[in-house]
Design a protein around this motif. Sequence first.
Motif, PDB file in Angstrom:
ATOM      1  N   ASP A  89      32.255  36.815 -10.339  1.00  0.00           N
ATOM      2  CA  ASP A  89      33.475  38.084 -10.389  1.00  0.00           C
ATOM      3  C   ASP A  89      32.946  39.296  -9.624  1.00  0.00           C
ATOM      4  O   ASP A  89      33.731  40.183  -9.392  1.00  0.00           O
ATOM      5  CB  ASP A  89      33.892  38.658 -11.810  1.00  0.00           C
ATOM      6  N   LEU A  90      31.695  39.309  -9.162  1.00  0.00           N
ATOM      7  CA  LEU A  90      31.177  40.682  -8.559  1.00  0.00           C
ATOM      8  C   LEU A  90      30.840  40.393  -6.805  1.00  0.00           C
ATOM      9  O   LEU A  90      30.573  39.147  -6.523  1.00  0.00           O
ATOM     10  CB  LEU A  90      29.797  40.792  -9.232  1.00  0.00           C
ATOM     11  N   ASN A  91      31.451  41.460  -6.282  1.00  0.00           N
ATOM     12  CA  ASN A  91      31.177  41.252  -4.779  1.00  0.00           C
ATOM     13  C   ASN A  91      30.144  41.837  -4.358  1.00  0.00           C
ATOM     14  O   ASN A  91      29.880  43.280  -4.500  1.00  0.00           O
ATOM     15  CB  ASN A  91      32.600  41.959  -4.302  1.00  0.00           C
ATOM     16  N   LEU A  92      28.904  41.212  -4.067  1.00  0.00           N
ATOM     17  CA  LEU A  92      27.610  41.940  -3.894  1.00  0.00           C
ATOM     18  C   LEU A  92      27.689  42.457  -2.311  1.00  0.00           C
ATOM     19  O   LEU A  92      28.456  41.804  -1.517  1.00  0.00           O
ATOM     20  CB  LEU A  92      26.474  40.666  -3.855  1.00  0.00           C
ATOM     21  N   ILE A  93      27.124  43.583  -2.205  1.00  0.00           N
ATOM     22  CA  ILE A  93      26.958  44.237  -0.941  1.00  0.00           C
ATOM     23  C   ILE A  93      25.764  45.251  -0.952  1.00  0.00           C
ATOM     24  O   ILE A  93      25.189  45.817  -1.940  1.00  0.00           O
ATOM     25  CB  ILE A  93      28.130  45.350  -0.692  1.00  0.00           C
ATOM     26  N   GLY A  94      25.390  45.166   0.293  1.00  0.00           N
ATOM     27  CA  GLY A  94      23.947  46.237   0.312  1.00  0.00           C
ATOM     28  C   GLY A  94      22.890  45.304   0.874  1.00  0.00           C
ATOM     29  O   GLY A  94      23.145  44.497   1.897  1.00  0.00           O
ATOM     30  N   ASP A  95      21.727  45.523   0.443  1.00  0.00           N
ATOM     31  CA  ASP A  95      20.485  44.913   0.870  1.00  0.00           C
ATOM     32  C   ASP A  95      20.307  43.668   0.379  1.00  0.00           C
ATOM     33  O   ASP A  95      19.405  43.387  -0.534  1.00  0.00           O
ATOM     34  CB  ASP A  95      19.210  45.813   0.668  1.00  0.00           C
ATOM     35  N   LEU A  96      21.318  42.651   0.279  1.00  0.00           N
ATOM     36  CA  LEU A  96      21.107  41.432  -0.117  1.00  0.00           C
ATOM     37  C   LEU A  96      20.048  40.577   0.220  1.00  0.00           C
ATOM     38  O   LEU A  96      19.725  39.438  -0.285  1.00  0.00           O
ATOM     39  CB  LEU A  96      22.495  40.620  -0.119  1.00  0.00           C
ATOM     40  N   ASP A  97      19.246  41.049   1.400  1.00  0.00           N
ATOM     41  CA  ASP A  97      18.061  40.034   1.836  1.00  0.00           C
ATOM     42  C   ASP A  97      17.157  40.110   0.813  1.00  0.00           C
ATOM     43  O   ASP A  97      16.423  39.250   0.911  1.00  0.00           O
ATOM     44  CB  ASP A  97      17.600  40.554   3.118  1.00  0.00           C
ATOM     45  N   LEU A  98      17.180  41.216   0.025  1.00  0.00           N
ATOM     46  CA  LEU A  98      16.056  41.190  -1.196  1.00  0.00           C
ATOM     47  C   LEU A  98      16.087  40.033  -2.092  1.00  0.00           C
ATOM     48  O   LEU A  98      15.251  39.518  -2.679  1.00  0.00           O
ATOM     49  CB  LEU A  98      16.212  42.544  -1.939  1.00  0.00           C
ATOM     50  N   LEU A  99      17.468  39.341  -2.025  1.00  0.00           N
ATOM     51  CA  LEU A  99      17.769  38.330  -2.988  1.00  0.00           C
ATOM     52  C   LEU A  99      17.700  36.730  -2.167  1.00  0.00           C
ATOM     53  O   LEU A  99      18.053  35.909  -2.300  1.00  0.00           O
ATOM     54  CB  LEU A  99      19.035  38.227  -3.587  1.00  0.00           C
ATOM     55  N   GLY A 100      17.341  37.109  -0.911  1.00  0.00           N
ATOM     56  CA  GLY A 100      17.283  35.938   0.019  1.00  0.00           C
ATOM     57  C   GLY A 100      18.596  35.611   0.692  1.00  0.00           C
ATOM     58  O   GLY A 100      18.951  34.388   1.007  1.00  0.00           O
ATOM     59  N   MET A 101      19.699  36.397   0.613  1.00  0.00           N
ATOM     60  CA  MET A 101      21.033  36.196   1.169  1.00  0.00           C
ATOM     61  C   MET A 101      21.205  37.147   2.337  1.00  0.00           C
ATOM     62  O   MET A 101      20.552  38.173   2.451  1.00  0.00           O
ATOM     63  CB  MET A 101      22.042  36.535  -0.002  1.00  0.00           C
ATOM     64  N   PRO A 102      22.263  36.873   3.150  1.00  0.00           N
ATOM     65  CA  PRO A 102      22.608  37.475   4.321  1.00  0.00           C
ATOM     66  C   PRO A 102      23.134  39.028   4.088  1.00  0.00           C
ATOM     67  O   PRO A 102      23.810  39.083   2.987  1.00  0.00           O
ATOM     68  CB  PRO A 102      23.742  36.735   5.024  1.00  0.00           C
ATOM     69  N   LYS A 103      22.577  39.877   4.674  1.00  0.00           N
ATOM     70  CA  LYS A 103      23.300  41.343   4.486  1.00  0.00           C
ATOM     71  C   LYS A 103      24.588  41.243   4.615  1.00  0.00           C
ATOM     72  O   LYS A 103      25.025  40.886   5.668  1.00  0.00           O
ATOM     73  CB  LYS A 103      22.284  42.349   5.433  1.00  0.00           C
ATOM     74  N   THR A 104      25.422  42.140   4.261  1.00  0.00           N
ATOM     75  CA  THR A 104      26.582  42.415   4.466  1.00  0.00           C
ATOM     76  C   THR A 104      27.060  43.567   5.431  1.00  0.00           C
ATOM     77  O   THR A 104      26.104  44.322   5.461  1.00  0.00           O
ATOM     78  CB  THR A 104      27.291  42.796   3.229  1.00  0.00           C
ATOM     79  N   GLU A 105      28.148  43.223   6.223  1.00  0.00           N
ATOM     80  CA  GLU A 105      28.456  44.419   7.109  1.00  0.00           C
ATOM     81  C   GLU A 105      29.419  45.278   6.456  1.00  0.00           C
ATOM     82  O   GLU A 105      30.301  45.101   5.462  1.00  0.00           O
ATOM     83  CB  GLU A 105      29.265  43.730   8.316  1.00  0.00           C
ATOM     84  N   VAL A 106      29.047  46.666   6.613  1.00  0.00           N
ATOM     85  CA  VAL A 106      29.720  47.833   5.947  1.00  0.00           C
ATOM     86  C   VAL A 106      30.398  48.607   7.040  1.00  0.00           C
ATOM     87  O   VAL A 106      29.644  48.963   7.686  1.00  0.00           O
ATOM     88  CB  VAL A 106      28.556  48.408   4.953  1.00  0.00           C
ATOM     89  N   ASP A 107      31.640  49.207   6.823  1.00  0.00           N
ATOM     90  CA  ASP A 107      32.378  49.796   7.782  1.00  0.00           C
ATOM     91  C   ASP A 107      32.281  51.254   7.109  1.00  0.00           C
ATOM     92  O   ASP A 107      33.185  51.772   6.568  1.00  0.00           O
ATOM     93  CB  ASP A 107      33.719  49.861   8.105  1.00  0.00           C
ATOM     94  N   PHE A 108      31.073  52.235   7.388  1.00  0.00           N
ATOM     95  CA  PHE A 108      30.757  53.201   6.748  1.00  0.00           C
ATOM     96  C   PHE A 108      31.579  54.418   7.207  1.00  0.00           C
ATOM     97  O   PHE A 108      32.117  55.132   6.244  1.00  0.00           O
ATOM     98  CB  PHE A 108      29.436  53.781   7.108  1.00  0.00           C
ATOM     99  N   VAL A 109      31.979  54.215   8.385  1.00  0.00           N
ATOM    100  CA  VAL A 109      32.987  55.299   8.982  1.00  0.00           C
ATOM    101  C   VAL A 109      34.452  55.194   8.234  1.00  0.00           C
ATOM    102  O   VAL A 109      35.180  56.327   7.600  1.00  0.00           O
ATOM    103  CB  VAL A 109      33.050  55.407  10.416  1.00  0.00           C
ATOM    104  N   ALA A 110      34.849  53.954   7.926  1.00  0.00           N
ATOM    105  CA  ALA A 110      36.174  54.089   7.442  1.00  0.00           C
ATOM    106  C   ALA A 110      36.138  54.149   6.140  1.00  0.00           C
ATOM    107  O   ALA A 110      37.053  54.619   5.288  1.00  0.00           O
ATOM    108  CB  ALA A 110      36.595  52.427   7.478  1.00  0.00           C
ATOM    109  N   ASN A 111      35.091  53.898   5.182  1.00  0.00           N
ATOM    110  CA  ASN A 111      34.931  54.091   3.971  1.00  0.00           C
ATOM    111  C   ASN A 111      34.881  55.736   3.544  1.00  0.00           C
ATOM    112  O   ASN A 111      35.052  56.049   2.722  1.00  0.00           O
ATOM    113  CB  ASN A 111      33.356  53.692   3.553  1.00  0.00           C
TER     114      ASN A 111
END
Length: 199
Positions: A146-168
């Motif tokens: 149910d959770l959408n993980l975002i951020g430094d997911l490489d800490l968990l061995g997962m690919p990092k997510t892309e974030v559109d900071f400007v749009a956010n």
Amino acid sequence: MKYVCMDTSHRHLVIALIEDQTVVAGCAIPSWKKQSETIFPKWIELMDQAGWQASQIGALVVSVGPGSYTGVRIAMTIAKVFATTRNVPLYTLSTLQLYAGMMENAYVMLDARSNRAYVGKLHNGVFIEEPSIKTLDEIKAEQNDDLNLIGDLDLLGMPKTEVDFVANFCDLKPLWQLVQNPHTLVPCYLKEQSAYLVK
């Protein structure tokens, strides 16, 4: 109104120039430990690109952390000085909100070193659980579909997510927090200063 939004709290230098509800110019550049060197040249470049003058800036928006002890202070110090000397409003936003944007059921995690991360659960930009620091084991135990993980997911061995900071920055405008007295604004660290010295 013309707004300049800035974030130097984590791995990127983020600057967004927003007029009313529209992004006019912006950048999000990987700049780990180099934000102080690049923020003014990029700000000037974007202002030129947008055709803005400093006298036209109506307000500033800055992220307050959590994040790098030094990084958070770079954009915040610039924003405080500009807001007070030019007598324009200053707004804030959590770095965790900036990562999540208006995502539903977002779980943001940012590296806090020593096998820990800053975490926050948000829904449409609003915290549904207070920001905190958790160990990577605690974060792994909380994972669910149910959770959408975002951020430094490489800490968990997962690919990092892309974030559109400007749009956010723009999308989160209804959640910007007005600072009543810029002189009293302090970063949100979530941990003691000494912990930032751990390599």
